[in-house]
Design an enzyme around this catalytic site. Structure first.
Site, short mmCIF file in Angstrom:
data_model
loop_
_atom_site.label_atom_id
_atom_site.label_comp_id
_atom_site.label_asym_id
_atom_site.label_seq_id
_atom_site.Cartn_x
_atom_site.Cartn_y
_atom_site.Cartn_z
N HIS A 98 5.28 34.39 -36.11
CA HIS A 98 5.07 35.57 -35.25
C HIS A 98 4.96 36.81 -36.13
CE1 HIS A 98 5.69 38.69 -32.29
NE2 HIS A 98 5.38 37.80 -31.37
N GLU A 171 -2.66 36.58 -31.52
CA GLU A 171 -1.92 37.76 -31.10
C GLU A 171 -2.28 38.95 -31.99
OE1 GLU A 171 1.79 36.89 -28.73
OE2 GLU A 171 2.41 36.81 -30.81
P1 PGA Z 1 4.10 41.47 -25.49
O1 PGA Z 1 4.56 40.48 -26.68
O2 PGA Z 1 3.63 40.57 -24.36
O3 PGA Z 1 5.33 42.23 -25.14
O4 PGA Z 1 3.00 42.30 -26.00
C1 PGA Z 1 3.82 39.36 -27.03
C2 PGA Z 1 4.44 38.72 -28.24
O5 PGA Z 1 4.69 39.36 -29.23
O6 PGA Z 1 4.78 37.53 -28.26
#
Ligand code: PGA
Length: 258
Positions: A98, A171
């Site tokens: 992440h 992401e």
């Molecule tokens: P968010 O986070 O939905 O609050 O933008 C997503 C993540 O980092 O997993």
């Protein structure tokens, strides 16, 4: 039929009791889905509590996942957690790489690669959820494709073929926690880029094991657009997933679209 995934990443925002509470409330306001697997990811100490909350409901479509793991099975690794230990606690999926771990914990591509290899080699099934994505600066420099390729290649250096599922969570860092989600057309481009980078490297049979999710400011409001036009197999949800009703609504919207 390809199933979709909904991953709830609670980050460091729950205690064991709040994680159990969110789980119970989500279970009571949602229906079992044949099309969507929901993976609830509390911090390490909440894993058993979520597993227990799930146990009493016997819902096959909801499992517990972890937000990190270590690549060795045991040894002098203070503060780390092994796959076996996660598995016996009930974990069936693990988020790896992440951007918050890369940013705050110094997690680099080579570490991410070791974790992915350890999970894919692990004797029991734990689904790896590999997070990749570009920063705002990288997006401005038009280097999204380069960044995705570098992250994927490093994470999968030792992998030539898949024989079980691998989830890639795209992401973009600029979309995480900002309230600014991606345009679904850009999401579709990134998703296709990810699939083609992977298929250039992996044995052709591997294609059926690849799932691409989108994460970054996902809400009830943007779920259907991203699911319909973003070319993804599911969503990874952070802040919105702390509210049980949001998880159940997103799961329901997704169930109608896959
Ligand atoms: P968010 O986070 O939905 O609050 O933008 C997503 C993540 O980092 O997993």
């Amino acid at each position: 039929m390809k199933k979709a995934y909904l991953v709830a990443n609670w980050k460091m925002n729950t205690t064991p009791s709040t994680a159990a509470k969110i789980t119970k409330q989500f279970l009571s306001c949602s229906h079992q889905s044949a099309r969507v697997t929901t993976i609830l990811c509390p911090s390490y100490t909440g894993i058993s509590a979520v597993r227990e909350a799930l146990h009493s409901h016997s819902r096959k479509d909801v499992v517990v996942g972890a937000q990190n793991c270590f690549w060795e099975e045991h040894g002098a690794y203070t503060g780390e957690e092994s796959l076996s230990s996660l598995y016996v606690s009930g974990c069936r999926a693990v988020i790896v790489g992440h951007s918050e771990r890369r940013q705050h914990m110094g997690e680099i591509d080579v570490m991410v690669g070791k974790k992915i290899k350890a999970i894919l080699d692990y004797k029991k099934t734990i689904i790896p959820i590999l997070c990749i994505g570009e920063s705002l600066q990288e997006k401005k420099n038009n280097s999204t494709v380069l960044v995705l390729r570098k992250q994927l290649v490093s994470a999968l250096t030792a992998i030539h073929a898949l024989s079980r599922e691998l989830i890639i969570a795209y992401e973009p860092i600029w979309a995480i926690g900002t309230g600014i989600p991606i345009q679904s057309s850009d999401c579709a481009k990134a998703s296709q880029t990810i699939r083609s980078i992977l298929m250039n490297r992996l044995d052709p049979e591997s294609e059926k094991y690849i799932r691409v999710l989108y994460g970054g400011s996902v809400t009830i409001q943007n779920t259907s657009d991203i699911m319909q036009n973003g070319a993804v197999d599911g969503l990874l949800v952070g802040s919105a997933s702390l509210e049980p009703k949001n998880i159940s609504t997103i799961q329901e919207i997704m169930s109608h679209l896959v």
